[in-house]
Design a protein around this motif. Structure first.
Motif, short mmCIF file in Angstrom:
data_model
loop_
_atom_site.label_atom_id
_atom_site.label_comp_id
_atom_site.label_asym_id
_atom_site.label_seq_id
_atom_site.Cartn_x
_atom_site.Cartn_y
_atom_site.Cartn_z
N PRO A 119 14.93 1.77 -38.38
CA PRO A 119 13.52 1.46 -39.27
C PRO A 119 12.23 1.96 -38.27
N ILE A 120 11.89 3.27 -38.50
CA ILE A 120 10.95 3.85 -37.48
C ILE A 120 9.73 3.39 -37.34
N SER A 121 9.24 2.50 -38.28
CA SER A 121 7.87 1.76 -38.30
C SER A 121 8.02 0.71 -37.17
N GLU A 122 9.15 0.16 -36.67
CA GLU A 122 9.28 -0.91 -35.53
C GLU A 122 9.40 -0.39 -34.20
N GLN A 123 9.25 -1.33 -33.27
CA GLN A 123 9.60 -1.18 -32.03
C GLN A 123 10.95 -1.57 -31.65
N ASN A 124 11.60 -1.47 -30.75
CA ASN A 124 12.92 -1.85 -30.24
C ASN A 124 14.02 -1.58 -31.40
N ARG A 125 13.94 -0.51 -31.80
CA ARG A 125 14.79 -0.46 -32.97
C ARG A 125 16.36 -0.17 -32.13
N GLU A 126 17.28 -1.06 -32.62
CA GLU A 126 18.60 -0.85 -32.09
C GLU A 126 19.60 -0.30 -32.89
N MET A 127 20.44 0.64 -32.64
CA MET A 127 21.61 1.25 -33.30
C MET A 127 22.79 1.37 -32.44
N ALA A 128 23.95 1.42 -32.95
CA ALA A 128 25.52 1.37 -32.09
C ALA A 128 25.53 2.76 -31.61
N ILE A 129 26.19 2.71 -30.53
CA ILE A 129 26.72 3.77 -29.84
C ILE A 129 28.39 3.57 -30.16
N VAL A 130 29.10 4.20 -30.89
CA VAL A 130 30.22 4.32 -31.35
C VAL A 130 31.43 5.14 -30.90
N GLY A 131 31.11 5.93 -29.74
CA GLY A 131 32.12 6.91 -29.07
C GLY A 131 31.37 7.69 -28.19
N GLY A 132 32.46 8.69 -27.61
CA GLY A 132 31.82 9.53 -26.63
C GLY A 132 32.86 10.49 -26.36
N THR A 133 32.36 11.26 -25.36
CA THR A 133 33.29 12.53 -24.80
C THR A 133 33.03 12.64 -23.34
N GLY A 134 34.05 13.22 -22.38
CA GLY A 134 33.92 13.13 -21.05
C GLY A 134 34.00 12.01 -20.53
N VAL A 135 33.26 11.76 -19.63
CA VAL A 135 33.24 10.16 -18.93
C VAL A 135 32.96 9.22 -19.77
N PHE A 136 32.49 9.70 -21.19
CA PHE A 136 32.23 8.44 -22.18
C PHE A 136 33.32 8.28 -23.33
N ARG A 137 34.48 8.78 -22.89
CA ARG A 137 35.75 8.62 -23.86
C ARG A 137 35.90 7.04 -24.06
N PHE A 138 35.85 6.72 -25.26
CA PHE A 138 36.16 5.50 -25.57
C PHE A 138 35.04 4.51 -25.46
N ALA A 139 33.72 5.12 -25.51
CA ALA A 139 32.47 4.21 -25.09
C ALA A 139 32.13 3.49 -26.31
N ARG A 140 31.57 2.33 -26.15
CA ARG A 140 30.89 1.43 -27.42
C ARG A 140 29.70 1.08 -26.56
N GLY A 141 28.64 0.60 -27.45
CA GLY A 141 27.53 -0.08 -26.88
C GLY A 141 26.33 0.18 -27.84
N PHE A 142 25.05 0.09 -27.23
CA PHE A 142 23.97 0.03 -28.00
C PHE A 142 22.89 0.96 -27.35
N ALA A 143 22.24 1.55 -28.55
CA ALA A 143 20.91 2.24 -28.04
C ALA A 143 19.43 1.51 -28.76
N VAL A 144 18.56 1.48 -27.77
CA VAL A 144 17.26 0.88 -28.46
C VAL A 144 16.23 2.04 -28.25
N ALA A 145 15.77 2.32 -29.25
CA ALA A 145 14.67 3.44 -29.55
C ALA A 145 13.36 2.74 -29.74
N ASN A 146 12.34 3.69 -29.06
CA ASN A 146 10.77 3.07 -28.97
C ASN A 146 10.02 4.52 -29.29
N SER A 147 9.29 4.46 -30.19
CA SER A 147 8.46 5.62 -30.24
C SER A 147 7.40 5.60 -29.37
#
Length: 186
Positions: A137-165
């Motif tokens: 929701p780009i008009s809000e601060q502290n927008r949280e989205m899921a980290i659903v995977g990765g490669t390299g050192v982040f194989r099998f990664a899971r977590g979250f990202a918080v975005a702020n404009s």
């Protein structure tokens, strides 16, 4: 009774053929050992990415336009290949690229659907990536989205990202977003 013995014999032969076929195949995929999989690390990564929307060197392009009668640009879809930097200035140290797809997916607010790969090119995570998926929701601060995977050192990664404009330095042609990413991985 002889049908039962024949079935067991046939099953044994098929199992032997399958197991020999599988064991003779080689794989180039290196999986973490059982011990490594049981030890989870918690990693925090902080960076900025830069949407450039100018005519000279854009890093974001619209690939689908929404019909004129749709509210909030609903249906508009974009591709991005944005620089990721350590600091909020585009001139700060580049650590990778934020590459992906996003679209305006809400009829009621400025909500986007994001599918983004954070591709690390420099530093300790060079050669690795993280995949983010979620509603933004780009008009809000502290927008949280899921980290659903990765490669390299982040194989099998899971977590979250918080975005702020970063509105105080962003312009319509250069939009800056701060990311704080926390992931659990082997």
């Amino acid at each position: 009774m002889s049908l039962s013995h024949s079935s067991i014999f046939l099953f044994s032969i098929i199992t032997l053929i399958i197991s020999n076929g599988v064991s003779s195949q080689q794989s180039n995929i290196i999986l973490p050992s059982e011990q490594q999989r049981n030890v989870e690390k918690l990693t925090h990564i902080h960076f900025y990415y830069h949407d450039i929307r100018n005519n000279k060197n854009p890093t974001i392009v619209q690939i689908i336009d929404s019909p004129k009668n749709m509210p909030n640009g609903f249906g508009s879809t974009f591709m991005m290949d944005d620089a990721m930097t350590e600091g909020p200035e585009l001139s700060s140290n580049h650590i990778g690229r934020a590459q992906g797809l996003f679209g305006l997916s809400s009829l009621h607010d400025l909500g986007m659907f994001m599918l983004t790969n954070f591709v690390f090119e420099e530093g300790e995570y060079a050669g690795s990536s993280l995949s983010m998926l979620g509603r933004n929701p780009i008009s809000e601060q502290n927008r949280e989205m899921a980290i659903v995977g990765g490669t390299g050192v982040f194989r099998f990664a899971r977590g979250f990202a918080v975005a702020n404009s970063v509105n105080d330095i962003s312009t319509p042609e250069h939009f800056v977003v701060e990311y704080n990413v926390t992931v659990s991985h082997p």
